[in-house]
Design a protein around this motif. Sequence first.
Motif, PDB file in Angstrom:
ATOM      1  N   ARG A 167      -4.780 -10.966 -14.047  1.00  0.00           N
ATOM      2  CA  ARG A 167      -4.486 -12.291 -13.498  1.00  0.00           C
ATOM      3  C   ARG A 167      -4.870 -12.369 -12.019  1.00  0.00           C
ATOM      4  NH1 ARG A 167       1.340 -14.370 -14.349  1.00  0.00           N
ATOM      5  NH2 ARG A 167       0.287 -16.299 -13.711  1.00  0.00           N
ATOM      6  N   SER A 168      -4.530 -11.335 -11.271  1.00  0.00           N
ATOM      7  CA  SER A 168      -4.875 -11.340  -9.852  1.00  0.00           C
ATOM      8  C   SER A 168      -6.375 -11.404  -9.653  1.00  0.00           C
ATOM      9  CB  SER A 168      -4.300 -10.101  -9.163  1.00  0.00           C
ATOM     10  OG  SER A 168      -2.890 -10.123  -9.170  1.00  0.00           O
ATOM     11  N   PHE A 177       0.844 -13.575  -3.315  1.00  0.00           N
ATOM     12  CA  PHE A 177       2.258 -13.226  -3.167  1.00  0.00           C
ATOM     13  C   PHE A 177       3.058 -13.638  -4.403  1.00  0.00           C
ATOM     14  CE2 PHE A 177       1.167 -13.535   1.470  1.00  0.00           C
ATOM     15  CZ  PHE A 177       1.417 -12.201   1.770  1.00  0.00           C
ATOM     16  N   TYR A 178       2.735 -14.794  -4.929  1.00  0.00           N
ATOM     17  CA  TYR A 178       3.394 -15.359  -6.114  1.00  0.00           C
ATOM     18  C   TYR A 178       3.274 -14.395  -7.299  1.00  0.00           C
ATOM     19  CZ  TYR A 178       3.619 -19.097  -9.827  1.00  0.00           C
ATOM     20  OH  TYR A 178       3.886 -19.881 -10.922  1.00  0.00           O
ATOM     21  N   LEU A 179       2.044 -13.952  -7.567  1.00  0.00           N
ATOM     22  CA  LEU A 179       1.821 -13.074  -8.715  1.00  0.00           C
ATOM     23  C   LEU A 179       2.520 -11.734  -8.538  1.00  0.00           C
ATOM     24  CD1 LEU A 179      -1.958 -13.781  -9.475  1.00  0.00           C
ATOM     25  CD2 LEU A 179       0.043 -14.606 -10.734  1.00  0.00           C
ATOM     26  N   GLU A 180       2.530 -11.215  -7.331  1.00  0.00           N
ATOM     27  CA  GLU A 180       3.204  -9.940  -7.084  1.00  0.00           C
ATOM     28  C   GLU A 180       4.713 -10.082  -7.281  1.00  0.00           C
ATOM     29  OE1 GLU A 180       4.252  -6.114  -6.339  1.00  0.00           O
ATOM     30  OE2 GLU A 180       2.332  -6.989  -6.924  1.00  0.00           O
ATOM     31  N   SER A 233       6.247 -12.248  -9.236  1.00  0.00           N
ATOM     32  CA  SER A 233       6.482 -12.440 -10.669  1.00  0.00           C
ATOM     33  C   SER A 233       6.349 -11.118 -11.419  1.00  0.00           C
ATOM     34  CB  SER A 233       5.483 -13.471 -11.207  1.00  0.00           C
ATOM     35  OG  SER A 233       5.629 -13.642 -12.598  1.00  0.00           O
ATOM     36  N   ARG A 234       5.321 -10.349 -11.097  1.00  0.00           N
ATOM     37  CA  ARG A 234       5.135  -9.044 -11.747  1.00  0.00           C
ATOM     38  C   ARG A 234       6.343  -8.147 -11.501  1.00  0.00           C
ATOM     39  NH1 ARG A 234       4.348  -4.042 -10.625  1.00  0.00           N
ATOM     40  NH2 ARG A 234       4.522  -4.523  -8.407  1.00  0.00           N
ATOM     41  N   ARG A 235       6.802  -8.099 -10.266  1.00  0.00           N
ATOM     42  CA  ARG A 235       7.939  -7.236  -9.934  1.00  0.00           C
ATOM     43  C   ARG A 235       9.200  -7.651 -10.695  1.00  0.00           C
ATOM     44  NH1 ARG A 235       8.509  -8.674  -5.213  1.00  0.00           N
ATOM     45  NH2 ARG A 235      10.458  -9.824  -5.451  1.00  0.00           N
ATOM     46  N   GLN A 236       9.433  -8.953 -10.804  1.00  0.00           N
ATOM     47  CA  GLN A 236      10.612  -9.429 -11.523  1.00  0.00           C
ATOM     48  C   GLN A 236      10.589  -9.018 -12.990  1.00  0.00           C
ATOM     49  OE1 GLN A 236      10.308 -13.640  -9.845  1.00  0.00           O
ATOM     50  NE2 GLN A 236      12.475 -13.489 -10.385  1.00  0.00           N
ATOM     51  N   LEU A 237       9.433  -9.147 -13.611  1.00  0.00           N
ATOM     52  CA  LEU A 237       9.333  -8.772 -15.023  1.00  0.00           C
ATOM     53  C   LEU A 237       9.496  -7.265 -15.212  1.00  0.00           C
ATOM     54  CD1 LEU A 237       6.501 -11.068 -16.395  1.00  0.00           C
ATOM     55  CD2 LEU A 237       8.878 -11.007 -17.156  1.00  0.00           C
ATOM     56  N   ILE A 238       8.856  -6.488 -14.364  1.00  0.00           N
ATOM     57  CA  ILE A 238       8.943  -5.036 -14.486  1.00  0.00           C
ATOM     58  C   ILE A 238      10.386  -4.561 -14.327  1.00  0.00           C
ATOM     59  CG2 ILE A 238       8.367  -2.867 -13.305  1.00  0.00           C
ATOM     60  CD1 ILE A 238       6.162  -3.819 -15.108  1.00  0.00           C
TER      61      ILE A 238
END
Length: 231
Positions: A101-102, A214-217, A219-224
């Motif tokens: 995605r990034s 920043f948004y994608l990072e 979101s990724r961290r929240q899911l992980i």
Amino acid sequence: MSAQPAPELAELAADRAVLARSGTAERVAAALRERITQGLFRPGVRLSEEHIGRALGVSRNTLREAFRLLTHERLLVHRLNRGTFVRVLDSEDIVDIYHVRSLVECAALRGLGAPPHPLEPIRASVRDGLEAARRGDWTACGTADIHFHQALAALAGSRRTDDLMRGVLAELRLAFHVMDDPRRFHEPYLTRNREILATLEDGDAEGAERMLGFYLEDSRRQLIEVYPDRA
């Protein structure tokens, strides 16, 4: 793990008129992929060939070919003597999805030329997300968010990119199901989606790309952090 419940079959029946005009495996796969993107099939659910074939009005051979296509896209998995299931993702899948995605979404913004840009699909997805939130329909809010990111990637003006992102974002939808509190996850991104849109409307593609990174990072961290196999 159980077979899919009746509401999903009712939704699939709505696709029958379109499929009747062609009946190809590709169209069947597209209909199933979109229903996965909408959150109607949960990870681990077994897909009944009989029930889905009847709902869509297609032959078993056509349906099996569609299942094969979606298995290749990592949305389904076939288990010998057990059937076909919606795939269950792990944390490595999440990391890889966000890597792709990034690469794609940020590059789409980076490659924008001078405005104006075709932003109406992005505006529509933002409106849909806000309306879904107003209704308290967080499943629909998640779908609107996926459409927002599809529209961002579509700014690249590439059909191949569009095809790639349809599969990647359908996989992402499978990850959303692990969130115990979907409102807490999705609601902050409604504001961030509006901010990215406003930045693009101002003609600042570089600023929008920076915000998206920043948004994608985040979101990724929240899911992980909540993923079952994160340990």
